[in-house]
Design an enzyme around this catalytic site. Structure first.
Site, PDB file in Angstrom:
ATOM      1  N   LYS A  98     -12.335  39.408 -26.367  1.00  0.00           N
ATOM      2  CA  LYS A  98     -11.191  40.149 -26.912  1.00  0.00           C
ATOM      3  C   LYS A  98     -10.696  39.521 -28.208  1.00  0.00           C
ATOM      4  O   LYS A  98      -9.741  39.999 -28.818  1.00  0.00           O
ATOM      5  CB  LYS A  98     -10.049  40.182 -25.896  1.00  0.00           C
ATOM      6  CG  LYS A  98     -10.360  40.985 -24.636  1.00  0.00           C
ATOM      7  CD  LYS A  98      -9.158  41.011 -23.737  1.00  0.00           C
ATOM      8  CE  LYS A  98      -9.491  41.427 -22.320  1.00  0.00           C
ATOM      9  NZ  LYS A  98      -9.740  42.861 -22.170  1.00  0.00           N
ATOM     10  N   HIS A 108      -2.858  43.095 -14.841  1.00  0.00           N
ATOM     11  CA  HIS A 108      -4.259  43.513 -14.774  1.00  0.00           C
ATOM     12  C   HIS A 108      -4.767  43.099 -13.383  1.00  0.00           C
ATOM     13  O   HIS A 108      -4.329  42.083 -12.844  1.00  0.00           O
ATOM     14  CB  HIS A 108      -5.022  42.755 -15.874  1.00  0.00           C
ATOM     15  CG  HIS A 108      -6.430  43.178 -16.079  1.00  0.00           C
ATOM     16  ND1 HIS A 108      -7.441  42.825 -15.222  1.00  0.00           N
ATOM     17  CD2 HIS A 108      -7.017  43.902 -17.066  1.00  0.00           C
ATOM     18  CE1 HIS A 108      -8.589  43.324 -15.676  1.00  0.00           C
ATOM     19  NE2 HIS A 108      -8.350  43.979 -16.788  1.00  0.00           N
ATOM     20  N   CYS A 138      -7.393  48.950 -15.453  1.00  0.00           N
ATOM     21  CA  CYS A 138      -7.356  47.887 -14.442  1.00  0.00           C
ATOM     22  C   CYS A 138      -5.931  47.512 -14.071  1.00  0.00           C
ATOM     23  O   CYS A 138      -5.648  46.343 -13.795  1.00  0.00           O
ATOM     24  CB  CYS A 138      -8.117  46.650 -14.902  1.00  0.00           C
ATOM     25  SG  CYS A 138      -9.863  46.958 -15.197  1.00  0.00           S
TER      26      CYS A 138
HETATM   27  C1  LIG Z   1      -4.109  41.287 -19.453  1.00  0.00           C
HETATM   28  C2  LIG Z   1      -5.542  41.130 -19.060  1.00  0.00           C
HETATM   29  N1  LIG Z   1      -5.862  40.256 -18.103  1.00  0.00           N
HETATM   30  C3  LIG Z   1      -7.132  40.058 -17.708  1.00  0.00           C
HETATM   31  C4  LIG Z   1      -8.169  40.771 -18.268  1.00  0.00           C
HETATM   32  C5  LIG Z   1      -9.559  40.525 -17.765  1.00  0.00           C
HETATM   33  O1  LIG Z   1     -10.391  40.066 -18.763  1.00  0.00           O
HETATM   34  P1  LIG Z   1     -11.955  39.889 -18.465  1.00  0.00           P
HETATM   35  O2  LIG Z   1     -12.428  41.196 -17.926  1.00  0.00           O
HETATM   36  O3  LIG Z   1     -12.533  39.594 -19.812  1.00  0.00           O
HETATM   37  O4  LIG Z   1     -12.116  38.791 -17.505  1.00  0.00           O
HETATM   38  C6  LIG Z   1      -7.879  41.701 -19.265  1.00  0.00           C
HETATM   39  C7  LIG Z   1      -8.968  42.493 -19.895  1.00  0.00           C
HETATM   40  O5  LIG Z   1      -9.205  43.640 -19.664  1.00  0.00           O
HETATM   41  C8  LIG Z   1      -6.539  41.891 -19.662  1.00  0.00           C
HETATM   42  O6  LIG Z   1      -6.223  42.785 -20.601  1.00  0.00           O
END
Ligand SMILES: Cc1ncc(COP(=O)(O)O)c(C=O)c1O
Lengths: 147, 436
Positions: free
Chosen positions: B251, B148, B391
């Site tokens: 989540k 991500h 992302c």
């Molecule tokens: C694997 C992973 N890492 C990081 C994130 C980032 O999470 P957040 O946007 O809640 O900081 C996400 C969420 O979309 C994710 O799925």
């Protein structure tokens, strides 16, 4: 099973334009050229403007994106030949108004020609930017000319 | 207050009948979209919230609302106790000690906190204890091609600030990590190895223990992105032996605005702070300040109190259903999704195919139809999925696409939710006129 709104957005003409992509393919030269990226969905489009004096001869474009963004560029391509720069500005403004009408349409949509088939998109807020992509790119071309 | 189903028998998997009962705890799932019952398959982006979590947050404001770690009045003491109990609950849930859990806004903030800690150490902040985090030219940070953006961009920035080099472990065609490359890339120059536990695009479960062994053998720190694992499976961070880990509450049934950073106690006490200000200091003069030990040294300013309490209620809810059962149920749903999608002509599943163990999600590319159009078609039937690059642009580029459509399940999804998504997917290409 498919709702009227969805069928209204994805009319046959739109799906055909999204496949046929009128004006697709860039030329080696242009009077103005701009690139637009929609970072939330990754749709991309390069728009070239070709003029005869201050009258639009044609546009050419390349890009990748959803059926709405591709169809919109194709419909725009069919609309613009022969317009003056001032008329083109007005058409872009009118199309923007149509897209923000939330399904209500605009009083006189005649100047938009076939592009009025995109009216159904205006009911889907999240997709308005898809329909606007090519028009925003062409607006950026016009801004370059003004410089 | 409602109770989730199946609290007596915690072995095995869930069943559709049990899920239909526990679903009543989630008001948002009980609604219609375009005249159809909502089928929510976007929990990979964010989960829905059970009443118990919503109640916990409201009850806090109705009875105990007050500033924590400040003031001597009764409400302040109650709020502080609830806030610290929440930390203990979450710590137990992920196999950590209380002082190893730092509240953040989300996983993204947690990753930035770690990166800025290293960055500040590289500038000489934190004294002798922090030199182990200092990076310089010649040092390497290792991430993967499957991350991500939250676990990529902060490391690009850290590399740019310190002169270190960012490298990445490439992925195979099915999205699994090239472990041969991992072995080649993890060297004495490697200072940080950071990777996701479970991919938010492919559902691949990465081999944490092997990567930890390789990293620790060269003295590198391991950072685990547990965003897609903590909500869905039993997580024992101490047993996994990672040095840092991050996750997002939203989540895992909790509200937005609360996340968790885990760090081994010894490391957190040595890492220089990221955000500074009130509540994280010992003595402050006009010239300089001393900092509290972890976790407070990373919790500057007024904290996310109600959200932390709600997150504790969320992990209690998950625990009462049973994380092992949730994991098994989701892996059944994931397998059903993949089998169903893969059998549709013109639909390509990104990541491992049928028969390979994966998390409860699947992303697909539909030949001739853009992901946004796929998502719009599914939405018309009340089915909520994620479209776009999720992302993870580099991973999509690796798969030769710019966008995909992802269905991601959670404990409140039934097999008929999955079947609805498969049925709809099977009609997409004919609706858009790219197949007969
Ligand atoms: C694997 C992973 N890492 C990081 C994130 C980032 O999470 P957040 O946007 O809640 O900081 C996400 C969420 O979309 C994710 O799925």
């Amino acid at each position: 099973m498919t709702s009227g709104d969805l069928a209204g957005m994805y009319q046959q003409v739109i799906l055909e334009h999204s496949r046929e992509k009128h004006g697709f393919g860039l030329h080696s030269e242009a009077d103005a050229s701009s690139h637009q990226l929609n970072p939330t969905c990754g749709d991309e489009l390069t728009m070239q403007l070709h003029l005869d004096g201050d009258v639009v001869r044609s546009i050419s474009w390349e890009g990748a994106g959803c059926s709405i963004s591709m169809a919109s560029a194709s419909l725009l391509h069919d609309l613009v030949p022969g317009l003056t720069i001032a008329e083109l500005h007005a058409r872009i403004g009118l199309f923007r108004e149509l897209m923000h009408s939330k399904g209500a349409g605009v009083d006189d949509d005649e100047p938009l020609g076939d592009a009025v088939v995109l009216e159904g998109v205006s009911k889907y807020m999240a997709r308005v930017k898809c329909a606007m992509l090519a028009w925003v790119a062409l607006e950026a071309d016009l801004a370059q000319l003004a410089k | 207050m409602s109770h989730p189903a199946g609290t007596t028998e915690l072995t095995g998997s869930l069943t559709d009948d049990e899920v239909l009962v526990l679903r009543r705890d989630f008001p948002a799932l009980n609604q219609q979209v375009h005249g159809n019952d909502l089928v929510y398959l976007d929990s990979g982006a964010t989960s829905q919230k059970p009443l118990r979590v919503l109640d916990a947050e409201r009850l806090f404001y109705e009875h105990d609302n007050s500033a924590v770690h400040r003031g001597a009045h009764t409400l302040a003491a109650n709020a502080t106790e609830l806030f610290e109990n929440a930390r203990a609950t979450v710590a137990r849930f992920v196999g950590a000690r209380d002082n190893e859990i730092v509240w953040t806004a989300n996983a993204t903030e947690g990753l930035n906190l770690i990166a800025y800690g290293f960055s500040n150490a590289s500038l000489g902040r934190g004294g002798a204890d922090a030199t182990r985090f200092a990076l310089q030219s010649g040092d390497e940070i290792l991430t993967t091609e499957g991350e991500h953006h939250a676990n990529l961009v902060p490391w690009q920035e850290l590399a740019a600030r310190t002169g270190a080099t960012l490298r990445y472990i490439p992925v195979n065609d099915d999205g699994t990590l090239r472990m041969d490359e991992a072995e080649r890339l993890i060297t004495s120059r490697t200072k940080i190895v950071t990777f996701t536990h479970v991919s938010n695009v492919t559902g691949v479960i990465n081999p944490v223990k092997t990567l930890v062994r390789l990293a620790h053998a060269v003295g590198a720190f391991v950072v685990l992105d547990a965003c897609q694992s903590a909500p869905h499976r039993t997580l024992d961070l101490a047993a996994l032996d990672v040095d840092f880990a991050v996750s997002s509450g939203h989540k895992m049934l909790a509200p937005t605005g609360i996340g968790v950073l885990y760090g081994r106690a010894e490391l957190l006490d040595a890492l220089p702070p990221f955000l500074t200000g009130g509540s994280m200091i010992t003595t402050v003069t006009m010239e300089s300040s001393g900092y509290l030990p972890a976790p407070q040294r990373f919790e500057a300013g007024t904290q996310k109190v109600s959200q932390a309490i709600a997150l504790a209620a969320a992990v209690d809810y998950l625990s009462s259903v049973g994380m092992d059962r949730i994991e098994r149920w989701e892996s059944e749903l994931g397998a059903r999704l993949v089998d169903g999608f893969a059998a549709i002509p013109g639909v390509r599943v990104l990541g491992p195919g049928s028969g390979v163990h994966r998390a409860g999600l699947a992303s697909v590319d539909v030949d001739g139809v853009h992901a946004h159009d796929v998502g719009q078609f599914l939405d018309d039937r009340g089915i909520a999925v994620r479209v776009g690059h999720h992302c993870a642009q580099p991973l999509h580029r690796r798969f030769g696409v710019t966008a995909s459509t992802r269905a991601s399940a959670y404990l409140y999804n039934t097999t008929s939710d999955v079947d609805a998504a498969i049925d709809a997917m099977a009609s997409v290409r004919s609706f858009f006129g790219v197949s007969s």
